[in-house]
Design an enzyme around this catalytic site. Structure first.
Site, mmCIF file in Angstrom:
data_model
loop_
_atom_site.group_PDB
_atom_site.id
_atom_site.type_symbol
_atom_site.label_atom_id
_atom_site.label_comp_id
_atom_site.label_asym_id
_atom_site.label_seq_id
_atom_site.Cartn_x
_atom_site.Cartn_y
_atom_site.Cartn_z
ATOM 1 N N HIS A 1 -24.656 -32.645 36.514
ATOM 2 C CA HIS A 1 -25.918 -32.600 35.770
ATOM 3 C C HIS A 1 -27.081 -32.944 36.677
ATOM 4 O O HIS A 1 -27.047 -33.953 37.366
ATOM 5 C CB HIS A 1 -25.872 -33.579 34.585
ATOM 6 C CG HIS A 1 -24.825 -33.237 33.581
ATOM 7 N ND1 HIS A 1 -23.497 -33.567 33.770
ATOM 8 C CD2 HIS A 1 -24.889 -32.582 32.408
ATOM 9 C CE1 HIS A 1 -22.792 -33.118 32.735
ATOM 10 N NE2 HIS A 1 -23.611 -32.521 31.894
ATOM 11 N N LYS B 1 -18.777 -26.658 35.655
ATOM 12 C CA LYS B 1 -19.953 -26.765 34.778
ATOM 13 C C LYS B 1 -21.150 -27.263 35.587
ATOM 14 O O LYS B 1 -21.087 -28.337 36.186
ATOM 15 C CB LYS B 1 -19.682 -27.724 33.615
ATOM 16 C CG LYS B 1 -20.923 -27.919 32.740
ATOM 17 C CD LYS B 1 -20.699 -28.880 31.604
ATOM 18 C CE LYS B 1 -22.025 -29.270 30.980
ATOM 19 N NZ LYS B 1 -21.893 -30.341 29.996
ATOM 20 N N LYS C 1 -51.754 -12.451 26.148
ATOM 21 C CA LYS C 1 -52.055 -11.059 25.772
ATOM 22 C C LYS C 1 -52.968 -10.347 26.771
ATOM 23 O O LYS C 1 -52.923 -9.136 26.873
ATOM 24 C CB LYS C 1 -52.698 -11.011 24.381
ATOM 25 C CG LYS C 1 -51.719 -11.291 23.259
ATOM 26 C CD LYS C 1 -52.377 -11.140 21.897
ATOM 27 C CE LYS C 1 -51.394 -11.409 20.783
ATOM 28 N NZ LYS C 1 -51.907 -11.142 19.451
ATOM 29 N N ASP D 1 -51.287 -4.715 17.258
ATOM 30 C CA ASP D 1 -52.016 -5.538 16.279
ATOM 31 C C ASP D 1 -53.027 -4.671 15.521
ATOM 32 O O ASP D 1 -53.163 -4.757 14.301
ATOM 33 C CB ASP D 1 -52.803 -6.655 16.989
ATOM 34 C CG ASP D 1 -51.922 -7.844 17.325
ATOM 35 O OD1 ASP D 1 -50.843 -7.979 16.721
ATOM 36 O OD2 ASP D 1 -52.315 -8.635 18.211
#
Ligand code: NAP
Length: 533
Positions: free
Chosen positions: A145, A172, A316, A353
C-alpha cells in the site's frame, strides 16, 4: 484492537464455494464489523448483494481470540474468504504483536480460508512459514500500500516483481491517485501481467481503477457493503459496482464512456447511460471521471476504447483545445459538452445543451399552437435570455439559429453585451427585465443560477413582469419546480418548460452521437430521471 488470545486449530474445515463471477474479475466485499456476530451478518448481506468473496478484516474486531472466533468466521462464511489482519504500519487497525498476527493468519489458512492477505514487508517470512503446508486452492495475496502517490510504471513493475519473488500467488498493489491519469499506469501493469494482479489506485481520482478492473485484467476489485463501511479511500459500494456500473458485463473489449468534470460524483449520467447501453445490448460502460487537467487526461487516455465523454463544469471550454474537430454551433457557443472518439482515434465535440433546451421549447410551442410545420415556432419571436454563462450562451445561440430576435439580460452587463453582440441581439442589465415589455407573448429562458438549490426562494425576474410572456423556461433542474416556474403558472402562463427536460433531451443527443443510433431510448431516460431525480 490490542492483541490476540491463544490459538487451537479445529480440523476438517472446507472452503465455501459460490459467487456470481461472470467476467475475469472477482468482486470482494470487506466485512469490518466490530464483533463476530456483526461480521457474520455482514457476510450474509454481501452474499445477498452479489459479492463473490468477503474479506474478513480481523483488525476491525474489537476483540479476537483466534481459536474461538476464526473457526466461526471462516466456517460460517456463506462466501469464499480473504482473511486480512492489517497492521497499523500498513494502514490498518491492528496494533498487537507480529507473531500473534501471523499465527492468526496461519490458523485461518488451516481452517479453510481461501486467501490470506499479507503485507510485502513480512511476506518472505510468512510464506516460508507455510511452505509445504498450503492447502489445495489456497492462495496468498501479497499486498503493498502506498498512501502518498502512484510511482512511475517501471517502479510499479519492479514492485510487482519484488512481490512475486516472495512466493505470492496473487500480487496486490494499492497506490494513491493524485490525478486520474495515474490510473493509466496501474492499468498498464495489470493488463500485461502474467500473474494475477489486484491493481488499485486509491482515492476519488482512482475510481476507474476499481470500476474497470475486468477490462484491464484485474484479478479482483473491492466493493463496500455500504458507503459508511469503506476500507480504503475511493472505494465504491458493491451495489454501485453491480447495479450502477454493470460490473458483471465489463469485458476486455468493453468500450468506456464517462463524464469529465470537477466535481462529478453527483452526476446521474452513469445511471442513464449504463441502463441504456444495457437495454440496447451495447458492450459499453459509462463512468464518473474526476478530471483536474483536461489536456493531460486526453493525452493519456488515447485508446479508441475510451470512446466518448460528456463534459461538465469546469471543463466545457478548456476541452475545446483538445479536439480534432468541433461542431460549428458548439464552436460559436464556445462550449462543448459531448465528445466522441471516431474510429481513427480523433476527437469530435458537440454542444447538445442548446439542442436539448431549444427543442423542448419548440415542442411546447408547437403542441399548444397545434402546428406541425417544418419551420421553427421560434422564428421571428422575441426571446429573452437571462444569464450569459455557459447555459445562457447555448440558449442565445440556439434561439438565434432558429430565427428568434434575442435579448440577453445579465447581472454583469459586460457579459450580456458580449453575448448580445455575438447573436446580433440587445443587451440588458438583469434588473432591467422587470420593466422590459416592448411587446406581448415573449419567450423567457432563465439561464442564471438564481433560484437553484439551496437558494430556492430566489427568482431572477419579478412576478409582475411575467405577464408579458407566453412561455417560460428555466434551465435550473434542482429543484425541478423553481419559484420562477411556480410564479409563471400563478400568472396564468400555461407553457412551462422544465430544466429537467433540457437535461433529458441533451442526453438523447449525446446517446445518438455516442452510438450512431438514430434514436435514444427516450422512455427509459424519462423513467430513470423521474425515479432518481
Ligand atoms: P455559469 O456559466 O456559471 O453562469 C451562471 C450565470 O448565472 C451567469 O450569467 C451569472 O451572472 C448568473 N448568476 C449567478 N449568480 C447570480 C446572482 N446571484 N444574481 C444574478 N445572476 C447570477 O453557469 P451555467 O453553466 O450557465 O449554469 C446556469 C444554470 O443553468 C445553473 O443553474 C445550471 O444548473 C443550469 N444548467 C442546466 C442545464 C440543464 O440541462 N437543464 C444545463 C446547463 C446548465 P454573472 O455573469 O453576472 O456572473
Amino acid at each position: 484492537m490490542a492483541a490476540f488470545g491463544s490459538s487451537v486449530m479445529p480440523a476438517g474445515i472446507s472452503s465455501p464455494g459460490g459467487g456470481g463471477r461472470t467476467n475475469g474479475s472477482l468482486l470482494c466485499t470487506p466485512v469490518t464489523g466490530g464483533s463476530v456476530e456483526l461480521m457474520l451478518a455482514q457476510m450474509k448481506t454481501a452474499k445477498e448483494i452479489g459479492a463473490d468473496v468477503v474479506e474478513i478484516r480481523l483488525d476491525c474486531l474489537r476483540q479476537l481470540t483466534p481459536s474461538l472466533h476464526l473457526p466461526v468466521l471462516v466456517r460460517q462464511s456463506p462466501l469464499p474468504t480473504v482473511v486480512t489482519c492489517r497492521p497499523i504500519w500498513e494502514g490498518g487497525q491492528y496494533e498487537g504483536d507480529e507473531k500473534s498476527r501471523q499465527d492468526a493468519l496461519r490458523l485461518a489458512m488451516e481452517l479453510g480460508a481461501d486467501y490470506i492477505d499479507v503485507e510485502l514487508k513480512v511476506a518472505h517470512e510468512f510464506n516460508r512459514s507455510i511452505m509445504g503446508k498450503k492447502p489445495d486452492k489456497f492462495k496468498v495475496i501479497v499486498s503493498s500500500h502506498n498512501f502518498d502517490d502512484t510511482p512511475p510504471t517501471e517502479a510499479i513493475g519492479d514492485l510487482v516483481a519484488r512481490i512475486q519473488s516472495t512466493g505470492a500467488d496473487v500480487v496486490k498493489i494499492a497506490t494513491t491517485a493524485l490525478d486520474i491519469t495515474d490510473v493509466a499506469r496501474i492499468f498498464q501493469i495489470t493488463v500485461h501481467s502474467q500473474v494475477p494482479v489486484i491493481g488499485i489506485a486509491m482515492g476519488e481520482r482512482g475510481l476507474i481503477s476499481r470500476l474497470l478492473a475486468p477490462k484491464f485484467n484485474g484479478y479482483l476489485t473491492y466493493g463496500a457493503l455500504e458507503p459508511g463501511t469503506i476500507t480504503a479511500p475511493g472505494q465504491p459500494t458493491a451495489k454501485d459496482l453491480l447495479d450502477l456500473y454493470n460490473f458483471r458485463l465489463i469485458r476486455p473489449d468493453t468500450k468506456v464512456y464517462g463524464i469529465i468534470g470537477k466535481p462529478v460524483g453527483h452526476s446521474k449520467s452513469p445511471l442513464l447511460f449504463n441502463e441504456s447501453f444495457k437495454k440496447v445490448g451495447l458492450d459499453s460502460v459509462y463512468v464518473h471521471l474526476l478530471v483536474d487537467d483536461v489536456k493531460k487526461f486526453f493525452s493519456t487516455y488515447t485508446s479508441i476504447d475510451f470512446a466518448g465523454f460528456s463534459c461538465t463544469i469546469p471543463h466545457k471550454e478548456v476541452a475545446m483545445g483538445c479536439m480534432d474537430e468541433i461542431d460549428p454551433t458548439a464552436k460559436k457557443i464556445g462550449a462543448v459538452n459531448n465528445i466522441v472518439r471516431r474510429p481513427d482515434g480523433t476527437l469530435k465535440a458537440y454542444n447538445t445543451d442548446y439542442i436539448g433546451a431549444i427543442s423542448a421549447i419548440e415542442d411546447v410551442l408547437r403542441e399548444s399552437n397545434g402546428s406541425s410545420s417544418a419551420g421553427s415556432p421560434l422564428a421571428g419571436r422575441l426571446f429573452v435570455v437571462l444569464g450569459a454563462g455557459g447555459a445562457g450562451k447555448s440558449l442565445a445561440y440556439g434561439a438565434q439559429q432558429k430565427g428568434a430576435r434575442v435579448v440577453v439580460a445579465n447581472r454583469t452587463f459586460e457579459r450580456a453585451k458580449d453575448l448580445a453582440a455575438k447573436v446580433g441581439g440587445k443587451a440588458l442589465h438583469l434588473h432591467e427585465v422587470n420593466h422590459f415589455h416592448p411587446e406581448e407573448r415573449m419567450i423567457l429562458a432563465n439561464a442564471t443560477s438564481v433560484g437553484m438549490k439551496p437558494n430556492i426562494d430566489a427568482t431572477p425576474i419579478s412576478k409582475e413582469a411575467l405577464k408579458h410572456y407566453e412561455l417560460v423556461f428555466d434551465a435550473i433542474y434542482t429543484p425541478k419546480d423553481t419559484r420562477l416556474l411556480r410564479e409563471a403558472r400563478e400568472c396564468g402562463i400555461q407553457k412551462i418548460v422544465y430544466g429537467t427536460e433540457m437535461l433529458i433531451r441533451q442526453g438523447f443527443e449525446q446517446f445518438k452521437n455516442f452510438t450512431g443510433f438514430p434514436e435514444a431510448p427516450e422512455e427509459l431516460f424519462r423513467q430513470l430521471m423521474s425515479k432518481h431525480a
